[in-house]
Write a protein that holds these residues in place. Structure first.
Motif, PDB file in Angstrom:
ATOM      1  N   GLN A   1      -5.935  19.854   1.841  1.00 30.08           N
ATOM      2  CA  GLN A   1      -5.461  20.123   0.881  1.00 30.08           C
ATOM      3  C   GLN A   1      -6.175  19.580  -0.486  1.00 30.08           C
ATOM      4  O   GLN A   1      -6.420  20.549  -1.494  1.00 30.08           O
ATOM      5  CB  GLN A   1      -3.900  19.345   0.634  1.00 30.08           C
ATOM      6  CG  GLN A   1      -2.822  19.910   1.591  1.00 30.08           C
ATOM      7  CD  GLN A   1      -1.529  19.010   1.465  1.00 30.08           C
ATOM      8  OE1 GLN A   1      -1.671  17.693   1.034  1.00 30.08           O
ATOM      9  NE2 GLN A   1      -0.506  19.325   1.977  1.00 30.08           N
ATOM     10  N   LYS A   2      -6.770  18.668  -0.287  1.00 26.22           N
ATOM     11  CA  LYS A   2      -7.718  18.173  -1.259  1.00 26.22           C
ATOM     12  C   LYS A   2      -9.000  19.067  -1.473  1.00 26.22           C
ATOM     13  O   LYS A   2      -9.285  19.479  -2.580  1.00 26.22           O
ATOM     14  CB  LYS A   2      -8.389  16.796  -1.028  1.00 26.22           C
ATOM     15  CG  LYS A   2      -7.381  15.587  -1.223  1.00 26.22           C
ATOM     16  CD  LYS A   2      -7.783  14.412  -0.637  1.00 26.22           C
ATOM     17  CE  LYS A   2      -6.788  13.311  -0.195  1.00 26.22           C
ATOM     18  NZ  LYS A   2      -7.467  12.010   0.105  1.00 26.22           N
ATOM     19  N   ALA A   3      -9.376  19.668  -0.461  1.00 33.47           N
ATOM     20  CA  ALA A   3     -10.540  20.487  -0.492  1.00 33.47           C
ATOM     21  C   ALA A   3     -10.115  21.685  -1.323  1.00 33.47           C
ATOM     22  O   ALA A   3     -11.052  22.345  -2.196  1.00 33.47           O
ATOM     23  CB  ALA A   3     -11.090  20.916   0.902  1.00 33.47           C
ATOM     24  N   LEU A   4      -9.079  22.314  -0.896  1.00 36.67           N
ATOM     25  CA  LEU A   4      -8.495  23.399  -1.637  1.00 36.67           C
ATOM     26  C   LEU A   4      -8.357  23.270  -2.993  1.00 36.67           C
ATOM     27  O   LEU A   4      -8.724  24.020  -4.018  1.00 36.67           O
ATOM     28  CB  LEU A   4      -7.531  24.198  -0.923  1.00 36.67           C
ATOM     29  CG  LEU A   4      -7.032  25.417  -1.415  1.00 36.67           C
ATOM     30  CD1 LEU A   4      -7.965  26.529  -1.074  1.00 36.67           C
ATOM     31  CD2 LEU A   4      -5.773  25.906  -0.889  1.00 36.67           C
ATOM     32  N   VAL A   5      -7.773  22.391  -3.666  1.00 33.23           N
ATOM     33  CA  VAL A   5      -7.496  21.776  -4.918  1.00 33.23           C
ATOM     34  C   VAL A   5      -8.749  21.556  -5.636  1.00 33.23           C
ATOM     35  O   VAL A   5      -8.991  22.244  -6.859  1.00 33.23           O
ATOM     36  CB  VAL A   5      -6.551  20.645  -5.134  1.00 33.23           C
ATOM     37  CG1 VAL A   5      -6.496  20.209  -6.536  1.00 33.23           C
ATOM     38  CG2 VAL A   5      -5.066  20.908  -4.645  1.00 33.23           C
ATOM     39  N   LYS A   6      -9.619  20.869  -4.943  1.00 34.82           N
ATOM     40  CA  LYS A   6     -11.216  20.629  -5.594  1.00 34.82           C
ATOM     41  C   LYS A   6     -11.810  21.889  -5.971  1.00 34.82           C
ATOM     42  O   LYS A   6     -12.441  22.251  -6.955  1.00 34.82           O
ATOM     43  CB  LYS A   6     -11.798  19.908  -4.419  1.00 34.82           C
ATOM     44  CG  LYS A   6     -13.264  19.372  -5.412  1.00 34.82           C
ATOM     45  CD  LYS A   6     -13.868  18.579  -4.219  1.00 34.82           C
ATOM     46  CE  LYS A   6     -15.260  18.247  -5.168  1.00 34.82           C
ATOM     47  NZ  LYS A   6     -16.139  17.392  -4.150  1.00 34.82           N
ATOM     48  N   LYS A   7     -11.719  22.854  -5.049  1.00 37.68           N
ATOM     49  CA  LYS A   7     -12.486  24.239  -5.029  1.00 37.68           C
ATOM     50  C   LYS A   7     -11.940  24.964  -6.259  1.00 37.68           C
ATOM     51  O   LYS A   7     -12.646  25.356  -7.193  1.00 37.68           O
ATOM     52  CB  LYS A   7     -12.253  25.015  -3.645  1.00 37.68           C
ATOM     53  CG  LYS A   7     -12.781  26.485  -3.770  1.00 37.68           C
ATOM     54  CD  LYS A   7     -12.271  27.061  -2.540  1.00 37.68           C
ATOM     55  CE  LYS A   7     -12.608  28.716  -2.681  1.00 37.68           C
ATOM     56  NZ  LYS A   7     -11.734  29.599  -3.373  1.00 37.68           N
ATOM     57  N   HIS A   8     -10.647  25.025  -6.204  1.00 32.76           N
ATOM     58  CA  HIS A   8      -9.873  25.896  -7.517  1.00 32.76           C
ATOM     59  C   HIS A   8     -10.297  25.189  -8.674  1.00 32.76           C
ATOM     60  O   HIS A   8     -10.504  25.682  -9.979  1.00 32.76           O
ATOM     61  CB  HIS A   8      -8.276  25.951  -7.250  1.00 32.76           C
ATOM     62  CG  HIS A   8      -8.040  27.150  -6.323  1.00 32.76           C
ATOM     63  ND1 HIS A   8      -7.530  28.189  -6.868  1.00 32.76           N
ATOM     64  CD2 HIS A   8      -8.042  27.213  -4.957  1.00 32.76           C
ATOM     65  CE1 HIS A   8      -7.421  28.868  -5.653  1.00 32.76           C
ATOM     66  NE2 HIS A   8      -7.724  28.524  -4.826  1.00 32.76           N
ATOM     67  N   HIS A   9     -10.029  23.681  -8.858  1.00 30.61           N
ATOM     68  CA  HIS A   9     -10.565  23.045 -10.092  1.00 30.61           C
ATOM     69  C   HIS A   9     -11.952  23.189 -10.525  1.00 30.61           C
ATOM     70  O   HIS A   9     -11.846  23.379 -11.728  1.00 30.61           O
ATOM     71  CB  HIS A   9     -10.051  21.515  -9.866  1.00 30.61           C
ATOM     72  CG  HIS A   9      -9.910  20.687 -10.884  1.00 30.61           C
ATOM     73  ND1 HIS A   9     -11.006  20.132 -11.481  1.00 30.61           N
ATOM     74  CD2 HIS A   9      -8.978  20.436 -11.974  1.00 30.61           C
ATOM     75  CE1 HIS A   9     -10.806  19.219 -12.622  1.00 30.61           C
ATOM     76  NE2 HIS A   9      -9.337  19.786 -12.901  1.00 30.61           N
TER      77      HIS A   9
END
Length: 200
Positions: free
Chosen positions: A119-127
């Protein structure tokens, strides 16, 4: 406790009445799905779970309350239901659906069921992608002011999450400093005495 011990204890507690599918699920490492603490009025249950997990990634529980503790998911649901015009509602749902589809494609699970690190990796990528669209100007990358472009989905959620969190009682009283009736005005105070930013 490992899975074998968990199976033995569960079987003993239930008088060896654990069924085959339940045993297979435990052996394969099935986990309980996250639960909602409110009844959504705008989102479906699946969408509400996704928003709750996304908000919690943005403001996780540490020594202070997280987004879920502060009621941020219900706040976002209410804002979209009561305040947002239909075009913005549709755009938000479109972004939410695309975000979840990417989680399924990348990790094989809906975002709400992904592991915390996923979850953190996907949010970080989008951010990071959203902020890098700024053409060298951070303010333009954040707001897309005057460009006619839409704010990236992750930034829309971040904005609502921060707004909901810092206007909640836990956010205003446990994270920010708060006094219902402020004291006297002091025009010159050493920075060391100022401490945290004020909620009021």
């Amino acid at each position: 406790m490992n899975r074998r011990e968990a199976l033995q204890r569960t079987a003993l507690a239930l008088g060896y009445a654990v069924t085959g599918p339940a045993l297979i699920g435990m052996l394969q490492g099935c986990k309980a799905a996250p639960d909602l603490t409110y009844t959504p009025v705008f989102f479906t249950k699946e969408q509400a779970l996704l928003v709750a997990e996304l908000a919690e990634v943005l403001i996780p529980k540490t020594t202070t309350p997280g987004a879920k503790d502060a009621g941020v998911p219900a706040f976002i649901d209410g804002m979209l239901h009561e305040v947002y015009p239909q075009a913005d509602k549709d755009r938000f749902i479109k972004g939410l659906t695309a975000f979840d589809e990417e989680a399924k494609k990348t990790y094989g699970e809906s975002f709400a069921l992904c592991k915390p690190e996923e979850q953190k990796a996907l949010v970080k990528k989008h951010h990071e992608e959203a902020l890098s669209n700024g053409k060298g100007d951070a303010s333009f990358g954040w707001w897309r002011a005057g460009s006619g472009g839409e704010k990236p989905f992750v930034l829309e959620v971040k904005e609502l999450t921060l707004l909901g969190f810092f206007t909640s009682q836990p956010g205003a009283t446990e994270v920010l400093q708060y006094k219902q009736v402020p004291g006297p005005f002091k025009g010159c105070v050493p920075l060391a005495e100022v401490g945290k930013a004020w909620a009021t």
